[in-house]
Scaffold this motif. Sequence first.
Motif, short mmCIF file in Angstrom:
data_model
loop_
_atom_site.label_atom_id
_atom_site.label_comp_id
_atom_site.label_asym_id
_atom_site.label_seq_id
_atom_site.Cartn_x
_atom_site.Cartn_y
_atom_site.Cartn_z
N GLY A 92 79.74 29.44 -39.02
CA GLY A 92 80.50 28.18 -38.18
C GLY A 92 79.87 28.16 -36.75
O GLY A 92 78.97 28.87 -36.42
N TYR A 93 80.58 27.11 -36.26
CA TYR A 93 80.06 26.76 -34.97
C TYR A 93 81.24 26.72 -34.13
O TYR A 93 82.40 26.62 -34.37
CB TYR A 93 79.65 25.26 -34.85
CG TYR A 93 78.31 24.93 -35.70
CD1 TYR A 93 77.06 25.40 -35.47
CD2 TYR A 93 78.39 24.10 -36.91
CE1 TYR A 93 76.12 25.04 -36.20
CE2 TYR A 93 77.29 23.82 -37.46
CZ TYR A 93 76.04 24.26 -37.19
OH TYR A 93 75.07 23.82 -37.92
N ARG A 134 85.97 34.86 -47.15
CA ARG A 134 85.82 36.00 -46.11
C ARG A 134 84.92 35.71 -45.14
O ARG A 134 84.69 35.95 -44.09
CB ARG A 134 85.64 37.33 -46.53
CG ARG A 134 86.85 37.77 -47.66
CD ARG A 134 86.61 38.90 -48.66
NE ARG A 134 87.68 39.14 -49.24
CZ ARG A 134 87.64 40.19 -50.09
NH1 ARG A 134 86.72 40.98 -50.54
NH2 ARG A 134 88.65 40.47 -51.07
N HIS A 135 83.64 35.09 -45.52
CA HIS A 135 82.49 34.69 -44.70
C HIS A 135 83.04 33.85 -43.67
O HIS A 135 82.47 33.62 -42.45
CB HIS A 135 81.30 34.08 -45.29
CG HIS A 135 80.40 35.10 -46.15
ND1 HIS A 135 80.75 35.58 -47.34
CD2 HIS A 135 79.30 35.76 -45.62
CE1 HIS A 135 79.53 36.36 -47.90
NE2 HIS A 135 78.88 36.43 -46.74
N TRP A 136 83.97 33.06 -43.79
CA TRP A 136 84.57 32.06 -42.89
C TRP A 136 85.47 32.66 -41.96
O TRP A 136 85.60 32.87 -40.62
CB TRP A 136 84.98 30.84 -43.41
CG TRP A 136 85.73 29.79 -42.40
CD1 TRP A 136 87.22 29.56 -42.38
CD2 TRP A 136 85.04 28.88 -41.75
NE1 TRP A 136 87.53 28.67 -41.53
CE2 TRP A 136 85.79 28.32 -40.93
CE3 TRP A 136 83.78 28.81 -41.22
CZ2 TRP A 136 85.82 27.44 -40.15
CZ3 TRP A 136 83.47 27.67 -40.32
CH2 TRP A 136 84.74 27.29 -39.72
N THR A 137 86.72 33.23 -42.71
CA THR A 137 87.74 33.72 -41.87
C THR A 137 87.53 35.02 -41.35
O THR A 137 88.19 35.32 -40.38
CB THR A 137 89.10 34.21 -42.84
OG1 THR A 137 88.63 35.04 -43.91
CG2 THR A 137 89.48 32.72 -43.62
N TRP A 138 86.55 35.98 -41.90
CA TRP A 138 86.61 37.42 -41.43
C TRP A 138 87.68 38.05 -41.09
O TRP A 138 88.13 39.10 -40.49
CB TRP A 138 85.82 37.40 -39.85
CG TRP A 138 84.52 37.13 -39.76
CD1 TRP A 138 83.70 36.72 -40.94
CD2 TRP A 138 83.52 37.20 -38.76
NE1 TRP A 138 82.13 36.65 -40.46
CE2 TRP A 138 82.35 36.77 -39.19
CE3 TRP A 138 83.72 37.57 -37.28
CZ2 TRP A 138 81.16 36.81 -38.16
CZ3 TRP A 138 82.77 37.46 -36.42
CH2 TRP A 138 81.34 37.01 -36.82
N PHE A 145 89.92 27.18 -37.02
CA PHE A 145 89.47 27.51 -38.72
C PHE A 145 89.67 26.43 -39.68
O PHE A 145 89.17 26.57 -40.51
CB PHE A 145 90.14 28.87 -38.88
CG PHE A 145 89.73 30.29 -38.18
CD1 PHE A 145 88.63 30.70 -38.89
CD2 PHE A 145 90.61 30.59 -37.13
CE1 PHE A 145 88.07 31.95 -38.04
CE2 PHE A 145 90.07 31.77 -36.55
CZ PHE A 145 88.75 32.54 -37.00
N LYS A 146 90.31 25.44 -39.16
CA LYS A 146 90.60 24.38 -40.19
C LYS A 146 89.74 23.11 -40.08
O LYS A 146 89.65 22.21 -40.73
CB LYS A 146 92.14 23.74 -39.77
CG LYS A 146 93.36 24.96 -40.12
CD LYS A 146 94.51 24.26 -40.07
CE LYS A 146 95.50 25.13 -40.52
NZ LYS A 146 96.99 24.57 -40.38
#
Length: 535
Positions: A116-117, A76-80, A126-127
């Motif tokens: 992320g950047y 979830r930290h990545w996808t939100w 996202f990939k």
Amino acid sequence: MKKLLLTGILLSGLLFPLSEPLSAEPFHHKVDSLLISTTDHKKFKILQQDFKSGPEVTKACLTCHTEASKQLHRTRHWTWDVPMKKGDRLGKKNVVNNFCISVEGNEPRCTSCHIGYNWKDKNFNFKSEENVDCLACHDMTGTYKKLPAGAGHPAYQTTVFEKKTFPKVDLSFVAQRVGHPDRHNCGICHFEGGGADAVKHGDLDNSLLKPDRELDVHMAIGKKELNMTCADCHKTEGHQVPGSRYTPEAHDTHGFDYPLADNNPATCSSCHGLKPHKKLKKLNDHVARVACQTCHIPFIAKERPTKMWWDWSKAGKFDKNGKEITIKDSSGCILYVSKKGEFRWAKNVAPEYSWFNGEMNYTTFKTIIDDRKVVSVNHPDGAANDPLSRIWPFKVHRGMQPYDPVLKRFVKPIVYGPKGSGAYWSDFNWDKSIRKGMENAGLEYSGKYAFVETEMYWPISHMVSPKEKSLSCRECHSRSGRLQNLSGFYLMGRDTNPFVEYFGLLAISGSLIGVIIHSIIRYFTVKKLKKAGGK
């Protein structure tokens, strides 16, 4: 034999002095470089190069940690993005909030707190494995900081943003000094969510970096203190961090996580069990119906004020020279700023209480709202007659935010962007800002906007006070106590039953009258007997 026994007792007294109680061991041993990691990253040649960007660092990290980005892509930290059972999609990029309102359309500003950047807009990849920011969570130098509006990037050159200077980050220096996340890493986003320290949560701010025991018994630093980090409760596996506010566990029925753990180690009962009170065992009767946090976190924002009110409807005012206005109170808290409107802050705040079963109801941008009353952006589900519900403490943030009065829905204004883009913070035109934001999101907009009062609930789990500072019985069991507004159940000391009150009063009055009559009869009887005896 007696001499041998006496000698043994004396030796025991020397080895284990009876007058000195046993002291608690610190939760963590003294930290040094060897304890942090079995690897000295300074010895890797690949990390000794002159990195030009964050993604270059990540590419180097992936040569050893080959699956790290793939793990993070699932979090979830990545996808939100948090898919729910009923088909709704929550998560930071989807939900309404009554702080900065919406991530979508404002990505370069909001994603300064993303791991992320390059998340500049809805076309973010996202990939991409190299878009993962390893340093945000693993920097041990304290020098790595993302730019406030850099789409997740740090300062590759010394940069001035909104009159603040952000020094150039030495990426090679940071990459060679990484370790397990500590409070500093988590706090960069979670302590400063909402744009500044102490804004959002109320129980999370930078005072927790070096707290004393009065502020938080678990995180307290110093001799013989526990000095726990975030990861000690939020135990992470495969970069999956338990303890989400989107899917919280309001009632842990499993208890101790040892020897067999459940799926969420971030509950009080995971360490303290379902019967935590050893001396005052009567208090264990409360565990099934009252969250531990309710009694053990009597106040939040103990050292730094937290934001309690944000009124967007007051934004857009300027001074007589047409310049933007900023007004602060004596402690430095911003009370008004032209871009954002009016704020109210509070310190040592008593939480508000609600029944909570772990289900949080969210209002989305497609939900039809009732603008005749205060609209709950989210609201805890639960009831007194629900066996899974417990009384929980919350910070409730309130404010005024824009909505569509024709379609009765919240709107997504673009607030961040350059002048001429329609962004409110640059052009100060609500209609243009909302129109651009709704077009970007693919949502309908009637062309009309207004402001509605909202409230947002934030569950409280940090800033745990020492046990001697927890709530006393009378603070809840009284007519003007903390639970005076919580309905649906009978609370001893707070509630009254008219029949019990009536018959109780009748019994007391009858007893009192009986005693008075009895006293009068005895008085005259004794007086009469004395007269008879005298004759």
